[in-house]
Design an enzyme around this catalytic site. Sequence first.
Site, PDB file in Angstrom:
ATOM      1  N   CYS A 100       0.830  -1.206   0.000  1.00  0.00           N
ATOM      2  CA  CYS A 100       0.000   0.000   0.000  1.00  0.00           C
ATOM      3  C   CYS A 100       0.865   1.258   0.000  1.00  0.00           C
ATOM      4  CB  CYS A 100      -0.921  -0.008   1.209  1.00  0.00           C
ATOM      5  SG  CYS A 100      -2.002   1.429   1.327  1.00  0.00           S
ATOM      6  N   CYS A 196      -4.143  -2.129   6.326  1.00  0.00           N
ATOM      7  CA  CYS A 196      -4.092  -0.857   5.625  1.00  0.00           C
ATOM      8  C   CYS A 196      -5.401  -0.563   4.900  1.00  0.00           C
ATOM      9  CB  CYS A 196      -2.930  -0.892   4.630  1.00  0.00           C
ATOM     10  SG  CYS A 196      -2.661   0.648   3.756  1.00  0.00           S
TER      11      CYS A 196
END
Length: 391
Positions: A100, A196
């Site tokens: 991410c 995330c």
Amino acid sequence: MSKRRVVVGMSGGVDSSVTAWLLKEQGYDVVGLFMKNWEDDDDGEYCSTRQDWIDVVSVADLIGIDVEAVNFAAEYKDRVFAEFLREYSAGRTPNPDVLCNAEIKFKAFLDHAMSLDAEMIATGHYARVRERDGRFELLKAFDHTKDQSYFLHRLNQAQLSKTMFPLGEIPKTKVREIAAQIGLPNAKKKDSTGICFIGERPFRDFLNRYLPTKPGPMKTPDGKVVGEHIGLAFYTFGQRKGIGLGGSKDGNGDPWFVAAKDIASNTLYVVQGHDHPWLLSRELVAGNVSWVAGEPPADGFACGAKTRYRQADAACVFGGAATGAAAAGPAGEARFSLAFDDAQWAVTPGQSAVLYDGEICLGGGIIESAATGQPGQATSAGHAPALAEAR
């Protein structure tokens, strides 16, 4: 003379809020950017996006900056979540925060920030960037207990050259003090510990929404069946809780741990005792490599490495192409090996092996396999160590 514009990634949390305030105090033209990267269950009990946005707006009003929201949900699904599911389906345990950061926070976000005429971006990560001799180095945070360089090890020179980490020199306790002193509305908001952009939710239930269960045998190293698993994707190396053997009368009474997976036979291997040889590794091989400086360390370089977040650096020796471990893989990707001074516990395929030279994060790769404590045996996502019954 116009002020230098910095776009700050604001999540609604304390760290990014204090980051924005610090930069504003230092005289920068600060613009806040809130990233929306998950849409599957906006109205679910575990989705905090709506409240996070409210917190961002409240903070922006207090410190006097403009803020906008941008939707990267499509990019996240394509670049991060799809890979996340592929890795779990293959029996590995990926770290989506690493991907991410590389693909969303420091690529999609960075590109958008540059379209807003920003000179730099900033986030609330605990890490540092240092320019030396025309090159950029990624350093550990001053507060080692909060250091997040492990999650940032895939950033490259271009990304680091445009990035600021204002909290890198500040202990977390001081950040909380600043938030309280300036009256941030989210000063007491707890830190996020979920996946995330997906939030804090029962992980097995979440994963089961996307991957089917596939029950199979749960065996000991000598081949004895002691239970049934619900699917290899739902277990990770070193796992103790949630195995379902807590009340088992088999074994010696020591706690059970997940030690290996055999994809071909859909078998989950479990062992008893924290220090069982199948849980200990002195060597690993990693692929999908990324180096902060753009090139790997020298073969035989003595360094430290982490195979999981918040682990102390473990002394090891880097093996590059000269050892044969970094030869091109099936997809033409480079690999490297690490030989540790001391055995490492539950080295997990799919996680990142991140290298350090003191305070400097060199980069790393994704763990593919690890040699167990027993000579000549190794474990990977698809193969258990050599079995006692096969000797």
